[in-house]
Motif scaffolding. Structure first.
Motif, PDB file in Angstrom:
ATOM      1  N   GLY A 579       0.675  -1.217   0.223  1.00  0.00           N
ATOM      2  CA  GLY A 579       0.033  -0.144   0.045  1.00  0.00           C
ATOM      3  C   GLY A 579       0.676   1.068   0.030  1.00  0.00           C
ATOM      4  O   GLY A 579       0.088   2.436   0.053  1.00  0.00           O
ATOM      5  N   GLU A 580       1.861   1.224  -0.224  1.00  0.00           N
ATOM      6  CA  GLU A 580       2.927   2.498  -0.208  1.00  0.00           C
ATOM      7  C   GLU A 580       2.573   3.127  -1.577  1.00  0.00           C
ATOM      8  O   GLU A 580       2.642   4.383  -1.651  1.00  0.00           O
ATOM      9  CB  GLU A 580       4.378   2.267  -0.150  1.00  0.00           C
ATOM     10  CG  GLU A 580       4.726   1.566   1.252  1.00  0.00           C
ATOM     11  CD  GLU A 580       6.221   1.286   1.479  1.00  0.00           C
ATOM     12  OE1 GLU A 580       6.950   1.513   0.253  1.00  0.00           O
ATOM     13  OE2 GLU A 580       6.650   1.101   2.470  1.00  0.00           O
ATOM     14  N   ARG A 582      -0.543   3.426  -3.863  1.00  0.00           N
ATOM     15  CA  ARG A 582      -1.844   3.156  -4.131  1.00  0.00           C
ATOM     16  C   ARG A 582      -2.673   3.734  -5.165  1.00  0.00           C
ATOM     17  O   ARG A 582      -3.797   3.310  -5.237  1.00  0.00           O
ATOM     18  CB  ARG A 582      -2.647   3.888  -2.694  1.00  0.00           C
ATOM     19  CG  ARG A 582      -2.108   3.418  -1.423  1.00  0.00           C
ATOM     20  CD  ARG A 582      -2.715   4.042   0.003  1.00  0.00           C
ATOM     21  NE  ARG A 582      -2.371   3.482   1.160  1.00  0.00           N
ATOM     22  CZ  ARG A 582      -2.366   4.070   2.317  1.00  0.00           C
ATOM     23  NH1 ARG A 582      -2.627   5.351   2.262  1.00  0.00           N
ATOM     24  NH2 ARG A 582      -1.928   3.392   3.391  1.00  0.00           N
ATOM     25  N   ASN A 583      -1.901   4.597  -5.833  1.00  0.00           N
ATOM     26  CA  ASN A 583      -2.737   5.321  -7.069  1.00  0.00           C
ATOM     27  C   ASN A 583      -1.685   5.663  -7.949  1.00  0.00           C
ATOM     28  O   ASN A 583      -0.643   5.780  -7.569  1.00  0.00           O
ATOM     29  CB  ASN A 583      -3.687   6.180  -6.834  1.00  0.00           C
ATOM     30  CG  ASN A 583      -2.955   7.254  -5.663  1.00  0.00           C
ATOM     31  OD1 ASN A 583      -2.066   7.869  -6.087  1.00  0.00           O
ATOM     32  ND2 ASN A 583      -3.809   7.606  -4.475  1.00  0.00           N
ATOM     33  N   GLN A 586       0.693   8.747  -6.714  1.00  0.00           N
ATOM     34  CA  GLN A 586       1.603   8.396  -5.917  1.00  0.00           C
ATOM     35  C   GLN A 586       2.901   7.834  -6.814  1.00  0.00           C
ATOM     36  O   GLN A 586       3.881   7.965  -6.371  1.00  0.00           O
ATOM     37  CB  GLN A 586       1.388   7.307  -4.880  1.00  0.00           C
ATOM     38  CG  GLN A 586       0.426   8.025  -3.725  1.00  0.00           C
ATOM     39  CD  GLN A 586       0.007   7.250  -2.658  1.00  0.00           C
ATOM     40  OE1 GLN A 586      -0.045   5.821  -2.800  1.00  0.00           O
ATOM     41  NE2 GLN A 586      -0.459   7.726  -1.598  1.00  0.00           N
ATOM     42  N   ARG A 889      -5.641   0.218 -10.937  1.00  0.00           N
ATOM     43  CA  ARG A 889      -5.295  -0.844 -10.058  1.00  0.00           C
ATOM     44  C   ARG A 889      -4.229  -1.532 -10.186  1.00  0.00           C
ATOM     45  O   ARG A 889      -3.188  -1.673  -9.571  1.00  0.00           O
ATOM     46  CB  ARG A 889      -6.564  -1.417  -9.629  1.00  0.00           C
ATOM     47  CG  ARG A 889      -6.338  -2.391  -8.465  1.00  0.00           C
ATOM     48  CD  ARG A 889      -7.255  -3.619  -8.483  1.00  0.00           C
ATOM     49  NE  ARG A 889      -6.943  -4.380  -9.505  1.00  0.00           N
ATOM     50  CZ  ARG A 889      -6.075  -5.348  -9.742  1.00  0.00           C
ATOM     51  NH1 ARG A 889      -5.223  -5.655  -8.846  1.00  0.00           N
ATOM     52  NH2 ARG A 889      -5.971  -5.979 -10.854  1.00  0.00           N
ATOM     53  N   ASN A 896       3.819  -0.913  -6.934  1.00  0.00           N
ATOM     54  CA  ASN A 896       4.269  -1.174  -5.372  1.00  0.00           C
ATOM     55  C   ASN A 896       5.020  -2.338  -5.215  1.00  0.00           C
ATOM     56  O   ASN A 896       5.804  -2.237  -4.232  1.00  0.00           O
ATOM     57  CB  ASN A 896       2.921  -0.984  -4.832  1.00  0.00           C
ATOM     58  CG  ASN A 896       3.022  -0.960  -3.146  1.00  0.00           C
ATOM     59  OD1 ASN A 896       3.448  -0.032  -2.544  1.00  0.00           O
ATOM     60  ND2 ASN A 896       3.102  -2.084  -2.652  1.00  0.00           N
ATOM     61  N   ASN A1393      -8.274  -2.512   3.902  1.00  0.00           N
ATOM     62  CA  ASN A1393      -8.554  -1.464   2.766  1.00  0.00           C
ATOM     63  C   ASN A1393      -7.756  -0.260   3.394  1.00  0.00           C
ATOM     64  O   ASN A1393      -7.290   0.575   2.549  1.00  0.00           O
ATOM     65  CB  ASN A1393      -9.948  -1.153   3.131  1.00  0.00           C
ATOM     66  CG  ASN A1393     -10.596  -1.901   1.887  1.00  0.00           C
ATOM     67  OD1 ASN A1393     -10.136  -2.599   1.047  1.00  0.00           O
ATOM     68  ND2 ASN A1393     -12.149  -1.800   2.077  1.00  0.00           N
ATOM     69  N   GLU A1396      -4.073  -0.798   2.148  1.00  0.00           N
ATOM     70  CA  GLU A1396      -4.175  -0.629   0.760  1.00  0.00           C
ATOM     71  C   GLU A1396      -4.764   0.418  -0.263  1.00  0.00           C
ATOM     72  O   GLU A1396      -4.258   0.864  -1.136  1.00  0.00           O
ATOM     73  CB  GLU A1396      -4.619  -2.075  -0.154  1.00  0.00           C
ATOM     74  CG  GLU A1396      -4.117  -3.153   0.511  1.00  0.00           C
ATOM     75  CD  GLU A1396      -3.896  -4.269  -0.380  1.00  0.00           C
ATOM     76  OE1 GLU A1396      -4.043  -4.067  -1.650  1.00  0.00           O
ATOM     77  OE2 GLU A1396      -3.894  -5.546   0.226  1.00  0.00           O
ATOM     78  N   HIS A1397      -5.581   1.185   0.665  1.00  0.00           N
ATOM     79  CA  HIS A1397      -6.300   2.401   0.114  1.00  0.00           C
ATOM     80  C   HIS A1397      -6.113   3.460   0.889  1.00  0.00           C
ATOM     81  O   HIS A1397      -6.800   4.415   0.478  1.00  0.00           O
ATOM     82  CB  HIS A1397      -7.803   1.849  -0.597  1.00  0.00           C
ATOM     83  CG  HIS A1397      -7.684   0.812  -1.472  1.00  0.00           C
ATOM     84  ND1 HIS A1397      -7.207   0.678  -2.546  1.00  0.00           N
ATOM     85  CD2 HIS A1397      -8.336  -0.359  -1.074  1.00  0.00           C
ATOM     86  CE1 HIS A1397      -7.360  -0.481  -3.089  1.00  0.00           C
ATOM     87  NE2 HIS A1397      -8.105  -1.340  -2.249  1.00  0.00           N
ATOM     88  N   GLY A1398      -5.856   3.355   1.998  1.00  0.00           N
ATOM     89  CA  GLY A1398      -5.860   4.582   2.983  1.00  0.00           C
ATOM     90  C   GLY A1398      -6.860   4.325   3.957  1.00  0.00           C
ATOM     91  O   GLY A1398      -7.991   3.857   3.491  1.00  0.00           O
TER      92      GLY A1398
END
Length: 1755
Positions: A579-580, A582-583, A586, A889, A896, A1393, A1396-1398
């Motif tokens: 999750g470092e 995530r989108n 980033q 995704r 990541n 969640n 991985e997504h905040g």
């Protein structure tokens, strides 16, 4: 070119008249043409292949087989096949298998062997040890000498050959064993004797009977199959027939495990002999034979006590603590230690020893009661141990009881705790110390796990004697202890949970109830509201109050486990760097580091320069990872300085983007924005994707304008603070220079001016005087004109005038506005910046007739122009590129993952080889055109649905088709219909989608192999080639795919493909097309050959598509001993095809899975995990993370995917580390192939008991000392069920499978052989989860029944006056309410969640799910799990349920929902509803009181969820017209008159009988328990009749008995009416009406008389309904259990008729609220919004889908 790859040898040119070996050369082959080593096949260029083949051909002076002609060219495999009667195709298959493995193993040697063409002895030695390790262990266990006889220190060709023969013999036996592959020790037995005979042949022994050279006892054509495999196969087949398709008790027949475990005893040698003695009682088929070999090792007895028996240590702990806590809490001190100071309490606590001994006695009785049938004349010691265990535990119970009584006698006689009394206590404690000696020893061995492992793994007789008392000697389940570090980790985990649980239980469960218990016991009721059989005591009330608390106490560890595992899993996830990124935003910030991380992890090191596995190298790698992960350094500098590194990264990144384009996830525009173009136009910086450079040039211009007077160095420093800005400036500058020089004629004066001007700028930049000489304020004007220039060049209309104008304008700006000091014309001419001859006419002006437009068909140039335009003009941040959520995704996860701790990738040649295996039956391969376009009942076609669900992907698909030459969109339904079918199929759960995903491995390996071997020039050419045909095959180096063919193969086990071909079914054609389009794809199937007279032969067949002859080609055909499917279908299908797989690893992939190219790139890294110790063992199963790709279809699919996602990520992460109990939960785990093929395969297949076949591979792995890990840097896509009915059938299958697991020997052995804490981990993460779910539901039942008892008996009313009772009673309610909320269930989802997504995103998702009624779904699923798990434990009946994998948007009828949920949800929900109504009618609690509201709120929520759940999540569930149609359909189904031969979905009667099947299969105890449970329905009548006004307050038992008169009268009325209807309704209608009138009049008259002359009231009539209707249901339920006795009597027809009326009544109860909500306006729209909210948020038009209108698919 790799030096190890040699040019293909030329074919010999010897005797020109010699006949060519055509037959050998044309022989079909699978991967390597071993029969023709001179053929021009890429894999034959490797010396390792030739070395392995040469080793096999070294037959030397071995005696030739007497039964077959020996020809030149035959090898050791042929020699074994001829001597021992193996099939020719089996020999061919295993020859390639062995050669391929040895060659791959030798490729991995580091350093490589000195002589490449010779097989290295270390390779063969290592393989032999691994392949035969199970056999060697089996020999040691049975104390038999191994027949593998090799000299320890003497290596010579003879030893080498003998070792090859041993290995080949095992592979040949395994390859032809068929169903016997599920019995690995049976194969060891066969191997032992055949190898013994092989040794005699090799030693040149003489046959004592014939005095001739010794020959094997099994010989001749197909002798091995006929004389060895078939007899054992027939025994298994007979046992399966005896099972009556799995309906017979498991104890009545032998399954695969029983057959296998027969070979765990030395008696197998005595009974079976060699050759096999077919007169042995092992082969006896008559079950009545007295000396028949029965169950072996374990008997699967169906009883709910198995939960206690399997995990007795856990229940002992819980029971003993509960007892101790009760003793301490009874004193009612503030803290427990205050009570423990009391000597009386201390002595009372000694009673735990009595309980402990009693529990041991119970366990011994259970063991004897379930395993008694194992006792035979060969196992009298087992009987002795059973008896002795019971006697010893009973003796201990008596001893402790006597000592305890003596303590109190002494104390009471002395009146105090005298010394004599204390002495009695000491005696008790000394005996207790002796009693716990085994536990102390177990604790010591737990602290020293290596000692325990040594004792268990060492086959010394002394150790066997020492451990005999505790457990039977078993071949599996030995040496399961983990290392000390792992031991400490999971011990601390569970100690923390147990401390929390016990503290919570004492202070919030047990202690608060002591006061109300004492109050109730001291309460004396003057009068009960009914006839109380146990008067003057409230013990029954106390029991009913404590029961839900005790149940909660027993299961709440599950909740604590959920909380702590979520916390631990999140910590592990964070340390794993999940999750470092995530989108995409980033990723933009770290893209330059991502490029280096990808280079570091995916691209292998040059092994000639680096010492592998060196400590220094490991530290260097760790340091490099640290720098990349935290953004230290400037990795882009390395990329710029190394053209090779940059091109490698560009090739991989672009291939990822292009595969997404091929999948239509992104558009052409997205490709241009995401791609990394090749370096061209003189650009010397990394050409980052456009999404990273957007707006950067404009920001640089602004900075330059603001710092106009600053020195160059400062301006450039500010611009260079952003790497992307620096690259954008340089790339834009270089591109503009190239474009200007390109469009200006070469020898023109203008070109010289432009060239000179750029040289001047370069000089000023180098000397740092650019801002001194030029005004930066003019740059924006130049920038604007450059944009116009690019627009003109990109315009399809080539306007030369505009082009000249803009160039002239640019020249003016550059000459006049840009310089700080305007230069005169003369100076400009002198500096060659102006024309020497100024123009006098228009024709002579600058750039007129001196420029040109780029060619319209120059795609590459225009592509670069578009990129330049984007860099120049883009002001958008491009946060939404790519637009597709799935593409975003995937890119985020992949980027990541390369920052995580991944093993370094080896070169393709050095990697481990692997296979993928997919079982397939008859599911969809490709959707048919008609099925896509034909509308369903709601008027919606599948295609229209897909177009709306995947709207952007449909647009991308159409764009791709237009680019591929499609001129008219209508062509998509005609000439392009196959492309349409493929596109739709790739969005469903089809075989074609799975094959496409798995073949990405092949594609990835080809590119990686290319990168491993290509030179810089070849790479540059390959990089440029990507922009044209996108075909790497143009490159010479890429055509060297020999290594790739050797490293990967994909086998799809299409079980009935042969039948489908014969019938001409479309699936066969589609499968053939898949083979045609995928080179590495192989199809295995079972072919049935009918010989006539009812004889059928069965063959395992492997086929491929031959690209040379352009048709399907049969490779191998191996005869089977009989029909393949004896057990469960899927594992049998896997087993028959596994012989065609290759490599060291095997990935099992199911039909509902998918993969992606970028994840396939990491497979090399994953396989390296097999070489790394995880704990004290190397892995045998690599667990792989899954991504659920079906979550976007509807909110229901989202709930399911989210729930599943938390398990396959956080759940399995914790199971693997720290708990060390991860099993195999299905796919896509990667197996150590050779470890598993020698230990029973990748699943178990026994009928019914192994219905959850996958998890038994994990059980088997753990019991045999394997190690299962979990890795989250790679993921595989997985589809899940998307409709409620599909989900419920899946839950039913899994729950039933867990119910069967409770019976299994694997679970029993794991429960006893694992240490205590791993046993707890195992329980709470497998069968314990389902058991605890069932107990939670049971707790709600017991709580409500208890409250009903208190209200109806009058105890509650009396207790309300007791303040102590009231004050503490809230504890029970609060616990029940907490369980109903289900917060704990949702916690892992929220935590995962968050990682991985905040956190905010996770909380928002959770709140959204609650608004979409997720709680109803999860509560409904709890009901499904508890029903099927409980029913399977009690009665069996587990079966495979095909859920279907289609798209669920159609409305499900009420009748269908009723059939599926009537018994599991509706009946139970109505029962709870009736309890609540009766309780509300009779409780003395005020309706407005808070306690009453809390009680009802949670309970009514459960009732509503179970009754309304199927309709809330049913499309158009609240549509009024559909509800009306559903009612008519339901009534038609209910009263169908076609008899019981019709299908269940047509006839109620057929369905009703099918619902009772489990009762017919259950045993006596199951039937008795079912009757006992059904007796609860009679309690309603007993409790309610005393509260009727007609009872006038009497509490005599006569009131209840008289009520039965009315019950009998009601049944009699129904029978009379039913009889009259059957007899008169059809022919004598008037007489039937007369009977109706008479009966109706009598009932009305009797009712009026009672109303007038008794105390009966109208309210009593309604109350009576609640009393008598449950009684009727109880009678029907008991009659169903007693069906074998009642079915032939006249009563049965009445039972059936009455059951039909009850189902009508239940249906009306369910339909009534549904009809009301359908009638109310707005509910339909609200339901649609809730059900498809996720779709609405993506702009879907679900409202159109659900209108039921006919939509034209082409619209």
């Amino acid at each position: 070119m790799n030096l190890r790859q040699r040019p293909a040898p030329t074919r010999g040119r010897g005797d020109p008249h010699a006949p060519p070996p055509a037959a050998r050369y044309e022989e079909p082959y699978n991967i390597i043409p071993i029969h023709s080593l001179l053929s021009d096949h890429p894999s034959l260029r490797y010396p390792e292949v030739r070395a392995a083949a040469a080793a096999l051909r070294a037959v030397g002076d071995l005696r030739r087989p007497p039964y077959r002609e020996w020809r030149d060219g035959m090898d050791l495999m042929d020699w074994l096949g001829a001597f021992f009667g193996f099939q020719n195709d089996n020999v061919r298959n295993q020859r390639e298998h062995l050669v391929l493995h040895l060659a791959n193993a030798q490729m991995r040697l580091s350093p490589p062997p000195a002589i490449a063409d010779n097989l290295d002895p270390k390779v063969l030695h290592s393989f032999r040890r691994k392949l035969l390790r199970n056999y060697e262990s089996w020999c040691s266990y049975l104390r038999k000498k191994s027949q593998v006889r090799l000299p320890l220190f003497r290596q010579n060709p003879e030893t080498h050959r003998r070792e090859l023969l041993y290995v080949a013999m095992y592979l040949l036996i395994w390859g032809e064993a068929g169903n016997l592959r599920f019995t690995p020790e049976c194969i060891c037995y066969i191997y032992h004797h055949m190898t013994m005979e092989l040794n005699q042949v090799l030693s040149g022994d003489t046959d004592v009977n014939t005095a001739r050279p010794f020959n094997p006892s099994i010989y001749g054509e197909n002798a091995f199959l006929t004389k060895v495999v078939t007899p054992i196969y027939k025994t298994i087949k007979t046992e399966v027939e005896r099972s009556r398709n799995g309906t017979a008790p498991h104890s009545a027949w032998r399954n695969y495990d029983d057959i296998n475990e027969f070979f765990w005893s030395r008696k197998c040698f005595k009974k079976l002999k060699w050759p096999l003695d077919l007169s042995s009682n092992f082969f006896v088929d008559d079950p009545k034979a007295t000396n028949r070999v029965g169950k072996t090792g374990f008997v699967e007895q169906r009883t709910f006590w198995n939960i206690f028996r399997n995990f007795d240590r856990l229940w002992v702990l819980l029971i003993l603590f509960f007892q101790a806590a009760m003793i301490v809490a009874w004193r009612e001190t503030e803290y427990p230690w205050d009570a423990i100071r009391d000597r009386d309490v201390q002595v009372e606590l000694l009673t735990v020893f009595i309980t402990w001994a009693g529990l041991r006695f119970a366990q011994s009785i259970l063991d004897a009661g379930t395993q008694y049938s194992l006792v035979s004349k060969d196992s009298k010691l087992l009987l002795f141990r059973m008896v002795m265990k019971s006697m010893v535990s009973l003796t201990w119970t008596a001893v402790f009881t006597v000592f305890y009584v003596q303590i109190w006698i002494q104390k009471n006689s002395d009146g105090r705790w005298s010394d004599a009394a204390l002495d009695k206590i000491y005696v008790f404690l000394k005996s207790g110390l002796v009693f716990i000696v085994p536990e102390v020893l177990a604790l010591i061995l737990f602290i020293l796990p290596w000692v325990r492992n040594f004792i268990e793994n060492t086959d010394f007789i002394l150790f066997d004697m020492l451990t005999w008392w505790f457990h039977s000697r078993l071949y599996v389940g030995r040496g399961l202890r983990e290392g000390l570090v792992d031991n400490i980790k999971y011990t601390l985990f569970w100690i923390t949970i147990l401390l929390s649980k016990f503290s919570f239980s004492y202070f919030l469960q047990i202690k608060p109830l002591v006061a109300p218990t004492k109050a109730l016991l001291s309460l004396r009721l003057s009068r009960y509201n009914w006839h109380e059989f146990f008067s003057n005591t409230n013990r029954m009330a106390v029991v009913l109050i404590w029961t839900p608390v005790v149940l909660m106490y027993l299961v709440d560890i599950q909740l604590w486990y959920t909380v702590f595992s979520a916390f631990v899993g999140s910590v592990i996830g964070l340390f794993s760097h999940l999750g470092e990124i995530r989108n995409i935003e980033q990723l933009r910030l770290r893209f330059q580091f991502f490029a280096s991380a990808l280079q570091f992890n995916i691209i292998p090191e040059d092994l000639t320069l680096v010492a592998k596995d060196n400590l220094v190298q490991k530290l260097r790698n760790a340091y490099h990872r640290f720098r990349l992960r935290y953004g230290l350094g400037q990795p882009h500098k390395k990329l710029e300085s190394s053209q090779v590194d940059a091109r490698q990264f560009a090739l991989l990144w672009n291939e990822i983007i292009f595969t997404m384009r091929e999948e239509d996830l992104i558009s052409n525009k997205d490709v241009e924005l995401l791609e990394l173009p090749p370096n061209c136009w003189g650009i010397m910086v990394v050409r980052w994707p456009c999404i990273l450079l957007c707006n950067e040039l404009l920001l640089a211009l602004n900075q330059a304008s603001e710092l106009a007077s600053a020195p160059d160095r400062w301006v450039w420093f500010r611009i260079s603070t952003s790497e992307y800005r620096r690259c954008a400036v340089i790339e834009a500058y270089c591109s503009i220079r190239y474009v200007l020089l390109y469009i200006i004629h070469e020898r023109s004066e203008e070109r010289g001016i432009v060239t000179r001007f750029f040289e001047e700028i370069d000089r000023l930049v180098e000397t740092g005087k650019f801002t001194t000489e030029y005004k930066c304020q003019a740059l924006p004007n130049i920038h604007a004109k450059l944009i116009i220039l690019v627009d003109i060049l990109m315009s399809p209309k080539q306007d030369m005038r505009k082009l000249v104008d803009v160039l002239q304008t640019l020249y003016e700006l550059m000459v006049k506005e840009l310089p700080r000091c305007k230069k005169p014309v003369g100076q400009l001419m002198q500096q060659a910046l102006a024309p020497r001859n100024p123009a006098t006419t228009e024709e002579g002006l600058l750039f007129v007739n001196k420029v040109r437009f780029p060619k319209p068909d120059d795609a590459f140039f225009h592509r670069q122009l578009r990129r330049l335009k984007t860099i120049l003009s883009s002001r958008d941040s491009m946060r939404n590129v790519p637009k597709n959520i799935e593409a975003r995704r995937r890119i985020a996860f992949f980027s990541n993952s390369v920052f995580m701790n991944i093993p370094r990738a080896p070169q393709v040649e050095k990697m481990m080889a692997f296979s993928v295996l997919t079982p397939y039956y008859d599911e969809d391969v490709l959707y048919k055109k008609e099925s896509l376009r034909n509308p369903n009942d709601d008027g919606i076609s599948t295609l229209f649905y897909l177009q709306k669900i995947y709207e952007d992907e449909w647009e991308n698909f159409m764009e791709r088709m237009r680019g591929d030459g499609m001129e008219n969109d209508e062509e998509i339904f005609t000439t392009r219909s196959r492309d349409l079918r493929v596109w739709a199929s790739y969005r469903g759960q089809t075989l074609s989608r799975t094959v496409r995903g798995m073949m990405y491995y092949y594609r990835a390996l080809k590119i990686l192999a290319y990168l491993d071997t290509a030179s810089e020039m070849e790479m540059q050419q390959g990089s440029m080639g990507l922009w044209g045909s996108r075909n790497l095959h143009q490159s010479r180096a890429v055509n060297e795919f020999g290594a790739v063919m050797m490293k990967f193969t994909y086998v799809v086990a299409c079980q009935i493909y042969g039948t489908q071909k014969r019938k001409g079914e479309s699936q066969a054609e589609d499968i053939a097309n898949l083979m045609k389009n995928n080179e590495a794809l192989r199809v295995a199937y079972v072919d049935e050959v009918h010989l006539g007279r009812g004889e059928v032969e069965y063959y395992s067949v492997l086929v491929k598509y031959n690209q040379q002859i352009k048709q399907e080609e049969e490779i191998y055909r191996i005869k089977l001993p009989g029909p393949m499917k004896l057990g469960e279908g899927k594992p049998e299908n896997q087993n028959h095809a596994i012989i065609f797989t290759r490599g060291d690893a095997l990935q099992t992939i199911d039909m509902n899975q998918d993969h992606s190219f970028e994840e396939a790139l990491k497979m090399r890294n994953l396989l390296e995990e097999f070489k790394i110790n995880h704990g004290i063992r190397k892995p045998t199963i690599l667990g792989v993370r899954e991504n659920i790709f079906t979550g976007s279809v509807s909110s229901l699919a989202w709930f399911m995917s989210t729930q599943e996602m938390s398990f396959v990520t956080l759940g399995q992460r914790v199971l693997a580390n720290p708990l060390k109990v991860r099993m195999h939960y299905g796919h896509p785990d990667v197996f150590d192939r050779f470890w598993f093929l020698t230990r029973g395969g990748v699943s178990k297949a026994s009928k019914v008991i192994n219905i959850s076949e996958d998890i038994f591979a994990g059980f088997n792995c753990t019991l045999r000392g394997g190690n299962v890990t979990h890795h989250e840097y790679i993921q595989v896509g997985k589809g899940r069920d998307v409709g409620l009915n599909q989900i419920s059938m899946f839950e039913a299958k899994v729950s039933s499978g867990n119910g069967e697991q409770v019976l299994s020997r694997d679970v029993y052995r794991l429960g006893h052989r694992l240490d205590f804490f791993r046993m707890m981990s195992f329980f709470y993460t497998t069968v314990g989860f389902y058991y605890n779910t069932m107990i939670m539901i049971l707790m709600v039942y017991t709580f409500l029944w208890g409250r009903l008892y208190l209200a109806l008996s009058g105890v509650e009313g009396a207790a309300l006056d007791n303040t102590r009772y009231n004050r503490a009673f809230g504890a029970v309610l609060n616990q029940q309410f907490v369980v109903q909320i289900g917060v704990f269930t949702a916690l892992p989802m929220i935590v995962e969640n968050s990682i991985e997504h905040g956190f905010l995103s996770a909380v928002w998702d959770y709140l959204t799910m609650q608004l979409q009624l997720a709680s109803i779904f999860f509560t409904f699923s709890m009901g499904t799990r508890s029903h099927y798990f409980g029913r399977t434990i009690l009665h069996g009946g587990a079966k495979y349920r095909a859920t279907g994998r289609g798209f669920v948007v159609e409305h499900k009828s009420f009748a269908e929902n009723y059939r599926l949920y009537a018994r599991s949800h509706f009946v139970k929900g109505i029962e709870l509803g009736v309890i609540l109504i009766v309780y509300a009618s009779n409780t003395p609690l005020a309706i407005s009181r808070f306690i009453y509201i809390i009680l009802n709120l949670s309970s009514w929520f459960l009732v509503v969820s179970w009754i309304m759940g199927p309709f809330v999540f049913n499309p158009s569930g609240f549509d009024w017209l559909k509800t009306v149609y559903d009612f008519n359909d339901f009534v038609k189904w209910l009263f169908y008159g076609g008899g019981s031969l019709a299908k269940a979905d047509v006839s109620w009667e057929t369905w009703w009988y099918e619902e009772q099947n489990h009762l017919r299969a259950t045993g006596l105890w199951g039937k008795l328990l079912e009757i006992i449970l059904d007796l609860r329905f009679f309690f309603f009548q007993y409790g309610v009749v005393y509260h009727l006004n007609i009872a006038e307050g009497k509490t005599s038992i006569g009131v209840y008995l008289i009520s039965w008169v009315f019950m009998i009268a009601a049944v009699a009325v129904y029978i009379v009416m039913a009889y009259a209807q059957d007899k008169y309704a059809a022919n004598e209608h008037i007489r039937y009406r007369k009977v109706q009138v008479v009966v109706t009049f009598a009932v009305v008259f009797l009712t009026l008389m009672l109303l007038n002359f008794t105390a009966l009231t109208v309210l009593d009539l309604f109350s009576s309904v609640l009393a008598f209707i449950p009684t009727g249901w109880g009678i029907i339920s008991i009659a169903q259990v007693l069906r074998p006795f009642l079915e032939s009597s006249i009563v049965w027809d009445s039972v059936v008729s009455l059951a039909r009326i009850y189902d009508l009544l239940i249906g009306m109860c369910v339909l009534a609220p549904l009809a009301f909500l359908s009638w109310m306006p707005g509910f339909q729209a609200m339901q649609t919004r809730i059900l498809f909210n996720e779709a609405f948020s993506r702009g879907l038009q679900i409202s159109r889908i659900l209108t039921g209108k006919k939509i034209n698919p082409e619209s």
